[in-house]
Design a protein around this motif. Structure first.
Motif, PDB file in Angstrom:
ATOM      1  N   TYR A 117       1.641   1.099  -5.594  1.00 32.57           N
ATOM      2  CA  TYR A 117       2.189   2.001  -4.477  1.00 32.57           C
ATOM      3  C   TYR A 117       3.044   1.046  -3.337  1.00 32.57           C
ATOM      4  N   LYS A 118       4.143   1.756  -2.851  1.00 37.06           N
ATOM      5  CA  LYS A 118       4.742   1.320  -1.659  1.00 37.06           C
ATOM      6  C   LYS A 118       3.872   1.485  -0.613  1.00 37.06           C
ATOM      7  N   GLY A 119       3.996   0.517   0.300  1.00 36.07           N
ATOM      8  CA  GLY A 119       2.960   0.483   1.623  1.00 36.07           C
ATOM      9  C   GLY A 119       3.949   0.473   2.863  1.00 36.07           C
ATOM     10  N   LYS A 120       3.418   1.175   3.909  1.00 36.81           N
ATOM     11  CA  LYS A 120       4.264   0.894   5.045  1.00 36.81           C
ATOM     12  C   LYS A 120       3.399   0.375   6.183  1.00 36.81           C
ATOM     13  N   LEU A 121       3.944  -0.598   7.158  1.00 35.27           N
ATOM     14  CA  LEU A 121       3.053  -1.215   8.145  1.00 35.27           C
ATOM     15  C   LEU A 121       3.098  -0.295   9.365  1.00 35.27           C
ATOM     16  N   ALA A 131      -4.349  -6.183  10.663  1.00 33.84           N
ATOM     17  CA  ALA A 131      -3.134  -5.185  10.430  1.00 33.84           C
ATOM     18  C   ALA A 131      -3.499  -3.834   9.933  1.00 33.84           C
ATOM     19  N   LEU A 132      -2.401  -3.101   9.815  1.00 36.55           N
ATOM     20  CA  LEU A 132      -2.960  -1.491   9.076  1.00 36.55           C
ATOM     21  C   LEU A 132      -1.678  -1.215   8.176  1.00 36.55           C
ATOM     22  N   VAL A 133      -2.113  -0.969   7.146  1.00 40.82           N
ATOM     23  CA  VAL A 133      -0.771  -0.713   6.123  1.00 40.82           C
ATOM     24  C   VAL A 133      -1.043   0.664   5.626  1.00 40.82           C
ATOM     25  N   ARG A 134      -0.377   1.826   5.641  1.00 38.32           N
ATOM     26  CA  ARG A 134      -0.450   3.256   5.184  1.00 38.32           C
ATOM     27  C   ARG A 134       0.221   3.558   3.782  1.00 38.32           C
ATOM     28  N   ALA A 247      -4.311   4.409  13.472  1.00 36.49           N
ATOM     29  CA  ALA A 247      -4.355   5.333  12.399  1.00 36.49           C
ATOM     30  C   ALA A 247      -3.680   6.742  13.151  1.00 36.49           C
ATOM     31  N   ALA A 248      -4.020   6.841  14.407  1.00 36.13           N
ATOM     32  CA  ALA A 248      -4.131   8.118  14.888  1.00 36.13           C
ATOM     33  C   ALA A 248      -2.534   8.082  15.517  1.00 36.13           C
ATOM     34  N   ASN A 249      -1.961   6.902  15.996  1.00 31.73           N
ATOM     35  CA  ASN A 249      -0.647   6.585  16.803  1.00 31.73           C
ATOM     36  C   ASN A 249       0.223   5.616  16.036  1.00 31.73           C
ATOM     37  N   PRO A 250       0.551   5.742  14.550  1.00 27.98           N
ATOM     38  CA  PRO A 250       1.133   4.965  13.886  1.00 27.98           C
ATOM     39  C   PRO A 250       2.541   4.382  14.414  1.00 27.98           C
ATOM     40  N   THR A 251       2.755   3.132  14.198  1.00 29.06           N
ATOM     41  CA  THR A 251       3.978   2.449  14.677  1.00 29.06           C
ATOM     42  C   THR A 251       4.975   2.430  13.416  1.00 29.06           C
ATOM     43  N   THR A 252       6.340   2.683  13.747  1.00 29.66           N
ATOM     44  CA  THR A 252       7.166   2.409  12.484  1.00 29.66           C
ATOM     45  C   THR A 252       7.807   1.208  12.623  1.00 29.66           C
TER      46      THR A 252
END
Length: 379
Positions: A117-121, A131-134, A247-252
């Protein structure tokens, strides 16, 4: 006959004393027995022992958690960086190390069944190596179980999962060998982290550290000392609130998206094909027929219902793979051939049979599948 008055009085007093003494002895004996019984009784301990959760089977813990451990491939210019991660919540969020995704231009997430899958930081610390990747495609999927309210102690048995040196879904075991270790590495501050004896290598970074008894995540494998079997894991209790905030306030981040190549252009590698066949048999050995069945191609599933597939393996106790060979075919798929030893039947009447198996492995709807196969028994 004249009875002496003094004698009668003495006799009555003696009888009274004897009766009083006997009653007193009975009361004292009962109290002492009851007290002794209460103080020495182990019924409470036995009840607690029976109700306490028993350690889970090691193979079961590893197999169940490996489904939720991912390998990450991050493009950083002309360099590909590999690492590990694990599914943290139902939003499809993957926890990993910041040094794995740092300055990357794209993130590819590969699941245990080789689905990519593609992931976004969406979150990264510049101080703590987390770090967290969605992955939107994983939204709604049940995550790993996290032990958020208790820290580990020296001597606790642990399991480290990840993809060291590119070997996907590797498990190593050990103990917590040190507490509160602090140092700085690549500008990241490691404070009060676990020291572990379970061997970890490049590629393990970001993978989960599990409690051996419960299978719950207690840390994030992050660093090791060169040429030494000493690794370090960040306690999950230390970073849980930070991860939840991301997770609650994701950064782009502009660099954190990637289009997965269409299956028309995807070609399986020998390593992925061999891994998929091994994962198929590992699932059967864990009695996880659902996962094993999910690795089959659509045409195979259409010709074999799940219940028939499951019944076909109910009498298989275990399978061992020998002499696996992979070769490319004209259509770009991989042919995997192997000899397997299958222990079949019920104890004590089980027997070992040998088979030659050949599988055709290729992509189907962006997912690597065992498209078809055949087996012949070795007499």
């Amino acid at each position: 006959m004249k009875i002496n008055r003094n004698f009668v009085i003495s006799l009555l007093i003696t009888i009274a004393l004897v009766v009083f003494g006997a009653v007193a002895c009975i009361i004292i004996h009962r109290n002492i027995s009851l007290k002794s019984s209460r103080s020495s009784s182990k019924l409470g301990d036995v009840a607690e022992a029976l109700s306490a959760p028993k350690p889970k089977n090691l193979k079961a813990i590893i197999h169940e958690n490996q489904k939720l451990v991912v390998s990450l491939e991050v493009k950083n210019g002309s360099e590909n960086i590999t690492g590990s991660g694990f599914l943290y919540d139902t939003k499809g969020d993957i926890v990993t190390n910041a040094h794995v995704v740092n300055n990357g231009s794209s993130i590819t997430v590969k699941m245990a069944d080789t689905t990519t899958y593609k992931g976004k930081l969406i979150g990264k610390s510049e101080i703590t190596d987390v770090a967290l990747v969605r992955v939107d495609n994983l939204s709604g999927k049940s995550p790993m179980k996290i032990l958020k309210n208790k820290k580990a102690d020296i001597g606790d048995e642990i399991i480290a999962l990840g993809s060291p040196l590119g070997f996907q879904n590797t498990a190593t075991t050990g103990i917590i060998s040190g507490l509160n270790r602090s140092f700085t590495l690549e500008n990241y501050q490691y404070k009060n982290v676990y020291q572990i004896s379970a061997p970890i290598s490049p590629g393990n970074s970001g993978g989960p550290l599990l409690d051996r008894n419960t299978g719950q995540v207690i840390g994030i494998n992050s660093a090791k000392i060169d040429d030494e079997s000493i690794g370090f894991s960040i306690p999950i209790t230390q970073v849980d609130s930070m991860i939840n905030n991301w997770a609650a306030n994701p950064t782009t981040y502009e660099f954190s998206s990637q289009d997965i190549t269409s299956d028309k252009n995807q070609k399986p590698t020998n390593e992925d094909a061999a891994y998929l066949v091994s994962y198929f048999y590992n699932s059967l050995n864990s009695n996880d027929y659902v996962t094993a069945y999910s690795l089959l191609g659509a045409s195979w599933q259409q010709s074999t219902a799940y219940e028939d597939f499951r019944k076909g393996y109910l009498q298989t106790v275990s399978v061992k793979i020998d002499n696996m060979l992979c070769r490319g075919t004209d259509n770009g798929n991989i042919e995997v051939s192997a000899t397997i030893q299958a222990v079949e039947g019920n104890e004590p009447n089980s027997k070992t049979s040998k088979y030659n198996v050949i599988y055709n492995v290729g992509y189907e709807n962006n997912n690597l599948k065992i498209l078809n196969g055949k087996s012949t028994i070795i007499e």
